[in-house]
Design a protein around this motif. Structure first.
Motif, PDB file in Angstrom:
ATOM      1  N   ARG A  93       0.902  -1.396  -0.140  1.00  0.00           N
ATOM      2  CA  ARG A  93      -0.015   0.022   0.129  1.00  0.00           C
ATOM      3  C   ARG A  93       0.780   1.218  -0.050  1.00  0.00           C
ATOM      4  O   ARG A  93       1.756   1.352   0.642  1.00  0.00           O
ATOM      5  CB  ARG A  93      -0.751   0.115   1.260  1.00  0.00           C
ATOM      6  N   ASN A  94       0.575   2.269  -0.734  1.00  0.00           N
ATOM      7  CA  ASN A  94       1.308   3.569  -0.995  1.00  0.00           C
ATOM      8  C   ASN A  94       0.468   4.430  -0.619  1.00  0.00           C
ATOM      9  O   ASN A  94      -0.511   5.026  -1.097  1.00  0.00           O
ATOM     10  CB  ASN A  94       1.904   3.620  -2.176  1.00  0.00           C
ATOM     11  N   ILE A  95       1.112   5.212   0.712  1.00  0.00           N
ATOM     12  CA  ILE A  95       0.165   6.352   0.948  1.00  0.00           C
ATOM     13  C   ILE A  95       1.041   7.631   1.262  1.00  0.00           C
ATOM     14  O   ILE A  95       2.234   7.416   1.688  1.00  0.00           O
ATOM     15  CB  ILE A  95      -0.606   6.250   2.276  1.00  0.00           C
ATOM     16  N   ALA A  96       0.576   8.822   1.265  1.00  0.00           N
ATOM     17  CA  ALA A  96       1.271   9.972   1.733  1.00  0.00           C
ATOM     18  C   ALA A  96       0.504  10.573   2.851  1.00  0.00           C
ATOM     19  O   ALA A  96      -0.645  10.777   3.016  1.00  0.00           O
ATOM     20  CB  ALA A  96       1.527  11.144   0.681  1.00  0.00           C
ATOM     21  N   ILE A  97       1.296  11.188   3.928  1.00  0.00           N
ATOM     22  CA  ILE A  97       0.635  12.085   4.952  1.00  0.00           C
ATOM     23  C   ILE A  97       0.817  13.459   4.661  1.00  0.00           C
ATOM     24  O   ILE A  97       1.870  13.935   4.384  1.00  0.00           O
ATOM     25  CB  ILE A  97       1.153  11.661   6.217  1.00  0.00           C
ATOM     26  N   ILE A  98      -0.459  14.159   4.459  1.00  0.00           N
ATOM     27  CA  ILE A  98      -0.510  15.621   4.261  1.00  0.00           C
ATOM     28  C   ILE A  98      -1.252  16.426   5.323  1.00  0.00           C
ATOM     29  O   ILE A  98      -2.248  15.761   5.907  1.00  0.00           O
ATOM     30  CB  ILE A  98      -1.061  15.881   2.790  1.00  0.00           C
ATOM     31  N   ALA A  99      -0.707  17.700   5.388  1.00  0.00           N
ATOM     32  CA  ALA A  99      -1.496  18.482   6.401  1.00  0.00           C
ATOM     33  C   ALA A  99      -0.732  19.844   6.539  1.00  0.00           C
ATOM     34  O   ALA A  99       0.180  20.263   5.878  1.00  0.00           O
ATOM     35  CB  ALA A  99      -1.243  17.857   7.825  1.00  0.00           C
ATOM     36  N   HIS A 100      -1.386  20.786   7.242  1.00  0.00           N
ATOM     37  CA  HIS A 100      -0.925  22.168   7.466  1.00  0.00           C
ATOM     38  C   HIS A 100       0.059  21.936   8.333  1.00  0.00           C
ATOM     39  O   HIS A 100       0.485  20.895   9.071  1.00  0.00           O
ATOM     40  CB  HIS A 100      -1.979  22.951   7.985  1.00  0.00           C
ATOM     41  N   VAL A 101       1.139  22.723   8.366  1.00  0.00           N
ATOM     42  CA  VAL A 101       2.413  22.921   9.282  1.00  0.00           C
ATOM     43  C   VAL A 101       1.846  22.905  10.815  1.00  0.00           C
ATOM     44  O   VAL A 101       0.938  23.314  11.050  1.00  0.00           O
ATOM     45  CB  VAL A 101       3.131  24.307   8.951  1.00  0.00           C
ATOM     46  N   ASP A 102       2.521  21.765  11.450  1.00  0.00           N
ATOM     47  CA  ASP A 102       2.579  21.551  12.945  1.00  0.00           C
ATOM     48  C   ASP A 102       1.003  21.035  13.201  1.00  0.00           C
ATOM     49  O   ASP A 102       0.599  21.316  14.530  1.00  0.00           O
ATOM     50  CB  ASP A 102       2.378  23.178  13.666  1.00  0.00           C
TER      51      ASP A 102
ATOM     52  N   GLU B 204       5.672  -2.598   8.363  1.00  0.00           N
ATOM     53  CA  GLU B 204       4.728  -3.749   7.788  1.00  0.00           C
ATOM     54  C   GLU B 204       3.678  -4.099   8.917  1.00  0.00           C
ATOM     55  O   GLU B 204       3.954  -4.025   9.876  1.00  0.00           O
ATOM     56  CB  GLU B 204       5.808  -5.060   7.988  1.00  0.00           C
ATOM     57  N   TYR B 205       2.401  -4.253   8.329  1.00  0.00           N
ATOM     58  CA  TYR B 205       1.389  -4.782   9.328  1.00  0.00           C
ATOM     59  C   TYR B 205       0.318  -5.609   8.593  1.00  0.00           C
ATOM     60  O   TYR B 205       0.021  -5.353   7.555  1.00  0.00           O
ATOM     61  CB  TYR B 205       0.562  -3.173   9.311  1.00  0.00           C
ATOM     62  N   LYS B 206       0.435  -6.570   9.265  1.00  0.00           N
ATOM     63  CA  LYS B 206      -0.387  -7.910   8.933  1.00  0.00           C
ATOM     64  C   LYS B 206      -0.132  -8.326   7.608  1.00  0.00           C
ATOM     65  O   LYS B 206      -1.022  -8.776   6.838  1.00  0.00           O
ATOM     66  CB  LYS B 206      -2.171  -7.569   8.845  1.00  0.00           C
ATOM     67  N   GLY B 207       1.161  -8.437   7.396  1.00  0.00           N
ATOM     68  CA  GLY B 207       1.739  -9.286   6.243  1.00  0.00           C
ATOM     69  C   GLY B 207       1.745  -8.124   5.039  1.00  0.00           C
ATOM     70  O   GLY B 207       1.822  -8.622   3.834  1.00  0.00           O
TER      71      GLY B 207
END
Length: 592
Positions: A4-13, A57-60
């Motif tokens: 699975r390929n994900i990015a984490i996005i958000a405003h600063v802080d 890695e999570y649940k294989g």
């Protein structure tokens, strides 16, 4: 193994990096002392500057995570990362709700057809209102034109710092497994490898190694990529060229693990392609069509870098020549995609970036490495389009106590900004403006003073628009030293009533150095080295005591904000000084 390929996005802080660190820790991918914010400046400032990869890695299942910066000046890092993943975790502060950068990155995600998972973070804050934040996010989705599937997002509530996530606020939870389960349920598995299919891999980030040179961080979309393989680099409108894969690494936690082969769906670090660039496609068959190019937004401001030529030049720096500065900027271009440099000017280098923060981080890194240089005042980039002048515009969001709204509205209106919206919540107010980037240069320090440090100011680039005309910005003038020597307390005591000082007693000064600003806005020549006149009637210890107000110590950001257009900022490993471009008063008068 499924990927699975994900990015984490958000405003600063809003807590992206803390959340990523907690995910790594709970899945056993984090080594002692490791953190996603590995750069010294990132640790000091508590912000993410460079996009970084990790995997857990999570649940294989292998989950590749890309942590992205939250500050608008590093938006170019986010734009290209979104092309390489299949879903995003949109992290929103439960108290602040969606902020400008949230809007910017979410808009990009929705345009690419991604379905975000919303994480309402920091639900333990005293003023947190998770349900209100969730409603605001839904409004933002609808405002940005999300389709029905995207608007029907899954929400997870979290306390990233404690490593806790829950699907409903009333749930009992001790870890982040609810969030990891949602990722496995909601994020589509990456398309796996099929025997015999041609290779396509696209570069979305760059790295640099002193031995291997430029490194390409690429997502493999189909086929497989092996060490020693000869590959073609292709892109629309560019000539094909080929090279051999020297080394391949994949990510385990934040560590790089050498691999012989990577397959479709994975993200890898590839060495052996010294001229490769963002958005180019790696293929093993010359006939394979390149993937759609990745567009990176243009820089908005420019300034000159040059060797330091002040009377104190060469005292502190290890690298002081134009050639050394040029080599360092060339190296920066290897990885800093939002930066552009024009080397054709001879005596100086024209450097273009995405904002003052973007440029100041580069200067701070260079001075820590031993470089010494001078820079000119940042200017916005003015473009000609169909015979009309255009300039960059910003959307500015100010969250302030309502008692300060009058002065913020007045100051920003004078700088060419037009208020778009005003949202009041108890005794806090959120003001939304749009105006020219020019008007924002040098305003942040003033905003802190006007809101007594209680306001939050955030901005994001919204495009080039028609030129907004003349803007009156600089209220303060410069206090310029007319003598060389050591500043004396007696002299500074007399000068502090005329404005704000940048130096303290015993600081060495030279003629033409700016030692403070004047409150009335005019330039003033002063002698900070002058002592008390002693006679047989007066002793050095008599008269009133000298009480000095602490000076405003110049940092790179303050210098870039406060400098005038006829001044240079002198940046050395130990000092930041402001000076006039022409040091002698007679030369400045002649120049005028």
């Amino acid at each position: 193994m499924e990927i699975r390929n994900i990015a984490i996005i958000a405003h600063v802080d809003h807590g992206k990096t803390t959340l990523t660190d907690a995910l790594m820790e709970q899945t056993g991918s984090k080594l002692e002392g490791q953190s996603m914010d590995s750069n010294a400046l990132e640790k000091e400032r508590g912000i993410t500057i460079y996009a970084k990869n990790t995997s857990i890695e999570y649940k294989g299942t292998k989950i590749n995570i890309v942590d992205t910066p939250g500050h608008a000046d590093f938006g170019s890092e986010v734009e290209r990362v979104l092309r390489s993943i299949d879903s995003v975790l949109l992290v929103v502060d439960a108290q602040e709700g969606p902020m400008p950068q949230t809007r910017f990155v979410l808009k990009k995600s929705l345009e690419l057809g991604l379905k975000p998972i919303v994480v309402i973070n920091k639900i333990d804050k005293p003023a947190a209102n998770p349900h209100h934040a969730e409603e605001q996010v839904l409004e933002l989705f609808l405002e940005l034109g999300a389709n029905d599937e995207q608007s029907n997002f899954t929400t997870v509530f979290a306390i990233g710092r404690e490593g806790i996530a829950k699907r409903a606020l009333e749930d009992d939870s001790k870890d982040l497994s609810p969030l990891l389960d949602v990722i496995l349920e909601q994020v589509p598995a990456a398309k796996g490898y099929t025997e015999g299919e041609p290779l396509t891999a696209q570069v979305f980030n760059l790295g640099y190694d002193n031995f291997l040179g430029r490194l390409a961080v690429a997502r493999v979309y189909s086929g497989k990529l092996s060490k020693g393989q000869n590959l073609f680099v292709t892109a629309d409108g560019k000539e094909k060229w080929s090279s051999k894969v020297v080394k391949i690494s994949t990510f385990k936690g934040t560590s790089q693990v050498e691999a012989e082969t990577v397959y479709a769906g994975d993200i890898a670090l590839i060495a052996g392609f010294s001229k490769i660039d963002i958005g180019e496609t790696l293929v093993d068959n010359e006939a394979t069509e390149p993937l759609t190019a990745i567009h990176v937004d243009e820089p908005t401001i420019g300034l000159r870098f040059m060797p330091n030529a002040s009377p104190f030049a060469g005292r502190e720096g290890k690298f002081v020549t134009g050639r050394q500065i040029r080599e360092r900027l060339e190296k920066e271009l290897e990885i800093n995609v939002g930066l552009k440099v024009d080397f054709s000017k001879g005596d100086f280098f024209e450097v273009y970036g995405r904002g003052e923060m973007h440029i100041s981080i580069l200067l701070e890194n260079m001075r820590r490495e031993g470089y010494e240089m001078a820079v000119s005042q940042p200017q916005v980039i003015i473009k000609e389009e169909n015979g009309h002048k255009t300039e960059p515009f910003e959307e500015v969001v100010a969250d302030i106590p309502s008692e300060f709204q009058g002065s913020v509205i007045e100051k920003l209106s004078n700088r060419g900004f037009v208020m778009q919206n005003m949202i009041t919540h108890e005794n806090q107010v959120r003001l939304i403006f749009v105006g020219p980037t020019r008007g924002l240069l040098g305003y942040k320090g003033q905003f802190i003073i006007d809101t007594r440090g209680e306001g939050i100011l955030a901005s994001q680039f919204v495009g080039f628009r028609p030129y907004a005309g003349e803007i009156k910005k600089r209220q303060a003038g410069s206090m310029i030293s007319m003598a060389a020597g050591k500043a004396l307390g007696f002299s500074l005591w007399n000068l502090q009533d005329r404005g704000q000082l940048y130096i303290s007693p015993a600081t060495e000064v030279y003629e033409g150095m700016v030692i403070g600003n004047t409150s009335k806005g005019e330039e003033m020549m002063v002698n900070p080295t002058k002592g008390k006149q002693l006679t047989n009637m007066r002793s050095s210890g008599a008269d009133e005591a000298i009480n000095l107000t602490p000076p405003r110590i110049l940092s790179i950001e303050i210098g870039l904000e406060t400098m005038a257009d006829d001044e240079f900022l002198e940046v050395t490993p130990q000092s930041v000084r402001l000076r006039k471009a022409l040091l002698k008063e007679s030369e400045r008068k002649k120049g005028k």
